[in-house]
Design an enzyme around this catalytic site. Sequence first.
Site, PDB file in Angstrom:
ATOM      1  N   HIS A  80     -84.410  28.346  35.980  1.00 20.92           N
ATOM      2  CA  HIS A  80     -85.836  28.525  36.121  1.00 20.92           C
ATOM      3  C   HIS A  80     -86.406  28.415  34.507  1.00 20.92           C
ATOM      4  O   HIS A  80     -86.338  29.420  34.025  1.00 20.92           O
ATOM      5  CB  HIS A  80     -86.488  29.525  37.126  1.00 20.92           C
ATOM      6  CG  HIS A  80     -86.174  29.429  38.684  1.00 20.92           C
ATOM      7  ND1 HIS A  80     -85.808  30.453  39.352  1.00 20.92           N
ATOM      8  CD2 HIS A  80     -86.110  28.255  39.167  1.00 20.92           C
ATOM      9  CE1 HIS A  80     -85.582  29.849  40.511  1.00 20.92           C
ATOM     10  NE2 HIS A  80     -85.607  28.744  40.490  1.00 20.92           N
ATOM     11  N   GLU A 102     -88.320  31.621  33.024  1.00 19.79           N
ATOM     12  CA  GLU A 102     -87.778  32.790  32.854  1.00 19.79           C
ATOM     13  C   GLU A 102     -86.941  32.930  31.623  1.00 19.79           C
ATOM     14  O   GLU A 102     -85.895  33.028  31.395  1.00 19.79           O
ATOM     15  CB  GLU A 102     -86.690  32.839  34.156  1.00 19.79           C
ATOM     16  CG  GLU A 102     -87.738  32.961  35.539  1.00 19.79           C
ATOM     17  CD  GLU A 102     -86.815  32.735  36.878  1.00 19.79           C
ATOM     18  OE1 GLU A 102     -85.668  32.801  36.463  1.00 19.79           O
ATOM     19  OE2 GLU A 102     -87.481  32.693  37.767  1.00 19.79           O
ATOM     20  N   HIS A 138     -81.899  35.530  36.018  1.00 21.73           N
ATOM     21  CA  HIS A 138     -83.258  35.313  36.610  1.00 21.73           C
ATOM     22  C   HIS A 138     -84.295  36.170  35.910  1.00 21.73           C
ATOM     23  O   HIS A 138     -83.927  37.280  35.448  1.00 21.73           O
ATOM     24  CB  HIS A 138     -83.640  34.976  37.855  1.00 21.73           C
ATOM     25  CG  HIS A 138     -82.837  33.776  38.611  1.00 21.73           C
ATOM     26  ND1 HIS A 138     -83.630  32.775  38.940  1.00 21.73           N
ATOM     27  CD2 HIS A 138     -81.433  33.738  38.813  1.00 21.73           C
ATOM     28  CE1 HIS A 138     -82.528  31.821  39.386  1.00 21.73           C
ATOM     29  NE2 HIS A 138     -81.466  32.283  39.446  1.00 21.73           N
ATOM     30  N   GLU A 143     -81.826  39.779  38.117  1.00 21.05           N
ATOM     31  CA  GLU A 143     -83.188  39.405  38.079  1.00 21.05           C
ATOM     32  C   GLU A 143     -83.975  40.474  37.001  1.00 21.05           C
ATOM     33  O   GLU A 143     -83.897  41.683  37.678  1.00 21.05           O
ATOM     34  CB  GLU A 143     -83.958  39.543  39.448  1.00 21.05           C
ATOM     35  CG  GLU A 143     -83.746  38.700  40.423  1.00 21.05           C
ATOM     36  CD  GLU A 143     -84.820  37.342  40.221  1.00 21.05           C
ATOM     37  OE1 GLU A 143     -85.552  37.468  39.482  1.00 21.05           O
ATOM     38  OE2 GLU A 143     -84.659  36.440  40.993  1.00 21.05           O
TER      39      GLU A 143
HETATM   40 ZN   LIG Z   1     -85.469  32.364  38.946  1.00 21.15          ZN
END
Ligand SMILES: [Zn+2]
Length: 255
Positions: free
Chosen positions: A78, A81, A175, A228
């Site tokens: 992504h 990020e 992420h 994350e």
């Molecule tokens: Zn992500």
Amino acid sequence: MTGNIRNDIFFRLSPIRSVLFLSAILLLSGCAEVSIQPQNSILFMDSEIAGCSVQNREIEKFIFGTGDDVVLVIGAIHGDEPASAVLAHQLVRYLRENTSSIHSKKVIIVPVVNPDGLAAGTRTNANGVDLNRNFPANNRVDADWAGYSPLSEPESRLLFHIISEHGVGRIITIHQPYGCIDYDGPAKHIAEKMGEHCDLPVTKLGGRPGSLGSWAGLTMGIPIITVELFGEDINCTPDEIWQLYGRAILAGIYN
Ligand SMILES: [Zn+2]
């Protein structure tokens, strides 16, 4: 301990610092020519351009070691990020400086899967597709945001081919911004080990349709751990990000 580190190192992101931060990431993920650098017969490191994005940006791949136990670590699937790319680049730096830590592994790192999104600051690639919804998982749906066929995007095809070609047996995907460690497939023990080395709680978020986690973990049975980071980690320097999460990433590779 990591909580104290976090409190010590946070500082506000000035506009100039923001530009420098993004520039550093783009430079690290950029199009400079790279060379194959065999280091010795046991340890082997090579870096190469693995493929290109929709807008023809190069996607770089680093390989450390020659073992049969293959771990893939990726960042910035992504594009919005950026701290994920920084942490993946820091892992490259660490392994370059600590080659004896590779043991019997082969560690493959793709720090920036979505360079167009990273340059534009968008979650999706340049076609507006969320690459993390574009894999041939059993729960995939066809949609403009997920692509109208699995692996319709060059960036997701590239990852698919790396995983197939190298027989990847474990995946760590980085992420932002949910601040937790998620996992899919037979990876609970790995996620818990990683959680012992940082202040991210292990939390099951559930398999998203067509995500890399759903395809690799649930459809293929490959252990996959989703790290994350926190949204505010963008305010950290690369060294600070490594200080916060480096030991957790290494635990995910070696446990
Ligand atoms: Zn992500």
